[in-house]
Motif scaffolding. Structure first.
Motif: not given
Length: 349
Positions: A43-52, A204-219
């Motif tokens: 992963v070189t970048e993430f996608l923030l999926l919060g509220f999508s 793995k996937s680079n899709k973060i199920n949040h609207y910012f880089c929080d601990i749980s969705p990133v780890i």
């Protein structure tokens, strides 16, 4: 995302540095780089999926969150300005309140502008490094706020339980030392936690199920076994949330005991009124944060968790100017003086 095999000679050392940064014990639970399959993607970048998933409501959410963000900024800037300009507010209680306002302004600035941009954007990417920086500053200011609430609780304890010794217990030198300690410990903890998260390889996937880089969705997106990292993160969370909360409860135990000994009902009311706002912020801040951080980090973040996160990233900073200050009579009078500055002689600060 890039294939590990396709990384250039300049990019490979950078990846190795990011995947094994700072802490030697993190290598105990991370898959060694040499053992990763050659065709694995990093992963070189993430996608923030919060509220999508709330596509039809995103414009409405943008308007609501923008309004709340402006209220937070205006409210906290007003409080800080009034505390600086009004000499009668140059006391430890309002000094701590001003520092809390500055910290919460920075705290929201780390998250909300990016969230607002994403609500109007189809491309919700954030780079690997930017994600780490956002997490580090968010956790740093959040931990600092937790510790500031402890200091403010101690300030109320000293003022109510030891009024004669209060000028000695809370002199300006001690206040500045306490603020410095809160900041240093807060950002030291955030550095440790951020390192524990981003020292893991992400393949793995680079899709973060949040609207910012929080601990749980990133780890949750990390490769390999993460339980050692999660254990240390949990210990840090307990230190930041439970230990300060216990100290606050102890302080208020002594405060309530002292207030009950005051003979007059008016005296009891005045003494307790100085603590109500602080208790409100403490309950909301620690309660919502505990629901998210005092649990296994690998749990997938749900929409419910995102709504809880809205509480401590937006609602709690909003409580500071609204509940903590603007309902305070001394602050109201000071604001009126500052607004009508031309009618009052200039004060020498």
């Amino acid at each position: 995302m890039k294939s590990l095999k396709s990384l250039s000679s300049d990019e490979l050392p950078q990846f190795i540095k990011l995947s094994s940064l700072f802490l030697p014990f993190s290598s105990l639970q991370v898959i060694p780089l040499g053992q990763l399959p050659e065709n694995i993607t990093m992963v070189t970048e993430f996608l923030l999926l919060g509220f999508s998933n709330l596509q039809e409501m995103q414009l409405l959410l943008f308007v609501i969150f923008l309004f709340l963000y402006l209220v937070i900024l205006i409210g906290n800037i007003t409080i800080v300005t009034v505390i600086i300009l009004e000499h009668s507010l140059h006391t430890p209680m309002y000094f701590f309140l001003g520092v809390l306002s500055v910290s919460e302004t920075c705290y929201t600035f780390v998250i909300l502008p990016k969230m607002l941009t994403n609500l109007l954007s189809l491309l919700r990417t954030i780079s690997f490094a930017s994600c780490a920086v956002q997490m580090s500053f968010f956790l740093g200011f959040a931990a600092t706020n937790c510790l500031l609430l402890v200091v403010m609780g101690y300030d109320r304890y000293a003022a109510i339980c030891h009024p004669l010794r209060y000028p000695i217990l809370m002199n300006w030198q001690i206040c500045k030392i306490l603020i410095s300690i809160c900041g240093v410990i807060g950002f030291l903890i955030s550095t440790v936690v951020t390192t524990l998260v981003f020292s893991l390889p992400f393949c793995k996937s680079n899709k973060i199920n949040h609207y910012f880089c929080d601990i749980s969705p990133v780890i949750h997106l990390a490769c390999g076994v993460t339980y050692v990292n999660e254990l240390f993160i949990f210990i840090c969370s307990v230190f930041v949330l439970m230990v300060p909360f216990i100290f606050i409860c102890i302080s208020y135990g002594f405060i309530v005991s002292t207030i009950l000994k005051i003979p007059s009902a008016e005296g009891k009311r005045k003494a307790f009124s100085t603590c109500v706002s602080h208790l409100t912020v403490v309950v909301v801040h620690y309660g919502c944060a505990s629901l998210v951080y005092l649990r296994p980090s690998s749990r997938v973040t749900s929409l419910k968790d995102q709504l809880i996160a809205v509480t401590y990233t937006i609602i709690t900073p909003l409580l500071n100017p609204m509940v903590y200050s603007l309902r305070n009579r001394a602050v109201q009078v000071a604001i009126e003086k500052v607004i009508s500055w031309g009618e009052f002689p200039h004060k020498t600060i």
